[in-house]
Design a protein around this motif. Structure first.
Motif, short mmCIF file in Angstrom:
data_model
loop_
_atom_site.label_atom_id
_atom_site.label_comp_id
_atom_site.label_asym_id
_atom_site.label_seq_id
_atom_site.Cartn_x
_atom_site.Cartn_y
_atom_site.Cartn_z
N CYS A 38 6.03 -7.90 -1.92
CA CYS A 38 5.80 -8.11 -0.49
C CYS A 38 4.69 -9.13 -0.29
O CYS A 38 3.84 -9.32 -1.16
CB CYS A 38 5.39 -6.77 0.12
N SER A 40 2.19 -8.83 1.48
CA SER A 40 0.89 -8.13 1.41
C SER A 40 0.35 -8.11 -0.01
O SER A 40 -0.86 -8.13 -0.23
CB SER A 40 1.04 -6.69 1.89
N HIS A 66 4.23 -1.82 -3.32
CA HIS A 66 4.44 -0.68 -2.42
C HIS A 66 5.88 -0.65 -1.92
O HIS A 66 6.13 -0.28 -0.77
CB HIS A 66 3.43 -0.73 -1.25
N CYS A 153 9.20 -1.50 2.56
CA CYS A 153 8.15 -2.07 3.42
C CYS A 153 8.75 -3.09 4.38
O CYS A 153 8.73 -2.89 5.58
CB CYS A 153 7.03 -2.70 2.60
ZN LIG Z 1 4.58 -4.75 2.38
#
Ligand SMILES: [Zn+2]
Ligand SMILES: [Zn+2]
Length: 347
Positions: A38, A40, A66, A153
């Motif tokens: 991701c 992030s 995640h 996510c």
């Molecule tokens: Zn994420």
């Protein structure tokens, strides 16, 4: 277990053997098969989010990721619903208390007693990870591991953002939604979800390849960012804008193209070095703009998203399938926007 470990912020991940985690009370341990990558992860890897970085450093969290999918192989004390052998997802929200006023009003993402995968609990770029029974996502049997991982996510965050058009802004189908960053890892899901829910979608992104990609996803209009303001205004403006681009400029554009008494749904998180969003209270009040924040998603939102997926209304665009060994390269390429769609790693 084998894991990709952050030894220095922004430096290549180190693949090494680390002690395996065990399931604490209320948690399950998952033998992971796949993890999504991701945006992030890029911010965290670079140490770019000061608050998350401080938590990671204070708790000794060194494993990112995640968007895990795997099979439960250990149950902590008190687990009643999840069983050994269940296939589950390990999402960003690793646990929430379920009993504070924030949880009880329906927003466990903001629970002050929550834990976050890869920030306060080691993440999914490893062979094993733990998650609370409450947060473990049951994956439908019809869904591939690699298709399910990015939904943990990116997919559910996009779903949650589109859902807010109805739940918070009370926007009926047929209204125009600008999706800023529509070709990105979240935006490409949001275009499909918004269309599936009956909204008319104006996608905005950068460059001909990404504009073309948005058109193939079902955007009724697909604009390069250079022409977006003029073109969306020709449509009479957007009834709401979803901002996935992690740039202040994306928010500025959204505020300019959203109609009177419209909504701006805030998803993308600009680097703090970009500074604040230049908006005055008087301009918000004059335009009646409602700004709605959203953050990831939780159990019932996964179920709702899976129903759309099951009907073929939402598909992920998997650009890369790699392993832990080439994960650092994938993170670097993601930082430089070198590919369109999502990446997954096999574990
Ligand atoms: Zn994420
Ligand atoms: Zn709570």
């Amino acid at each position: 277990m084998r894991a990709a470990v952050v030894r220095e912020w922004g430096k290549p991940l180190v693949i090494e053997e680390v002690p395996p985690p065990h399931a604490g009370a209320g948690d399950v341990r998952v033998r992971l098969r796949v993890s999504g990558v991701c945006h992030s992860d890029v911010h965290q890897w670079k140490g770019g989010w000061p608050a998350e970085r401080a938590v990671m450093e204070s708790l000794g969290i060194r494993i990112l990721g995640h968007e895990g999918v795997g099979v439960v192989d250990e149950l902590g004390a008190g687990v009643t619903r999840v069983r050994i052998g269940d296939r589950v997802g390990v999402p960003w929200m690793n646990s929430w208390c379920g009993s504070c006023d924030v949880c009880l009003t329906g927003y466990p993402q903001w629970c002050p007693n929550s834990r976050t995968t890869s920030v306060s609990v080691n993440g999914t770029f490893a062979e094993l990870a733990t998650v609370s029974e409450r947060a473990a996502v049951a994956i439908p049997a019809s869904m591939d591991d690699a298709d399910a991982a990015p939904l943990m996510c990116a997919g559910v965050t996009a779903y949650g953002a589109v859902r807010r058009l109805a739940s918070e802004l009370r926007m009926p189908p047929g209204k125009i939604v600008a999706v800023v960053g529509g070709a990105g890892g979240l935006g490409h899901y949001a275009i499909q979800i918004a269309r599936a829910l009956g909204y008319r979608v104006a996608g905005v992104d950068v460059g001909p390849e990404r504009v073309q990609f948005m058109a193939t996803l079902g955007a009724e209009w697909a604009f390069d960012v250079s022409e977006a303001k003029a073109e969306i205004r020709k449509l009479g403006g957007a009834d709401a804008s979803l901002v996935f681009t992690p740039k202040i400029a994306g928010y500025e554009l959204a505020l300019k193209v959203t109609r009177l008494v419209g909504g701006v749904v805030a998803v993308g998180i600009p680097d703090p070095s970009e500074g604040p969003l230049p908006v005055t209270p008087s301009s918000l009040i004059t335009h009646g703009t409602r700004v709605i924040p959203t953050s990831v998603g939780v159990t019932h939102e996964f179920d709702e998203l899976f129903r759309l997926y099951d009907r073929g209304l939402v598909q992920g665009h998997l650009a890369r399938r790699g392993t832990l060994d080439d994960l650092s390269r994938t993170l670097q390429d993601m930082a430089e926007a070198k590919y369109v769609g999502r990446a997954v790693v096999a574990l």
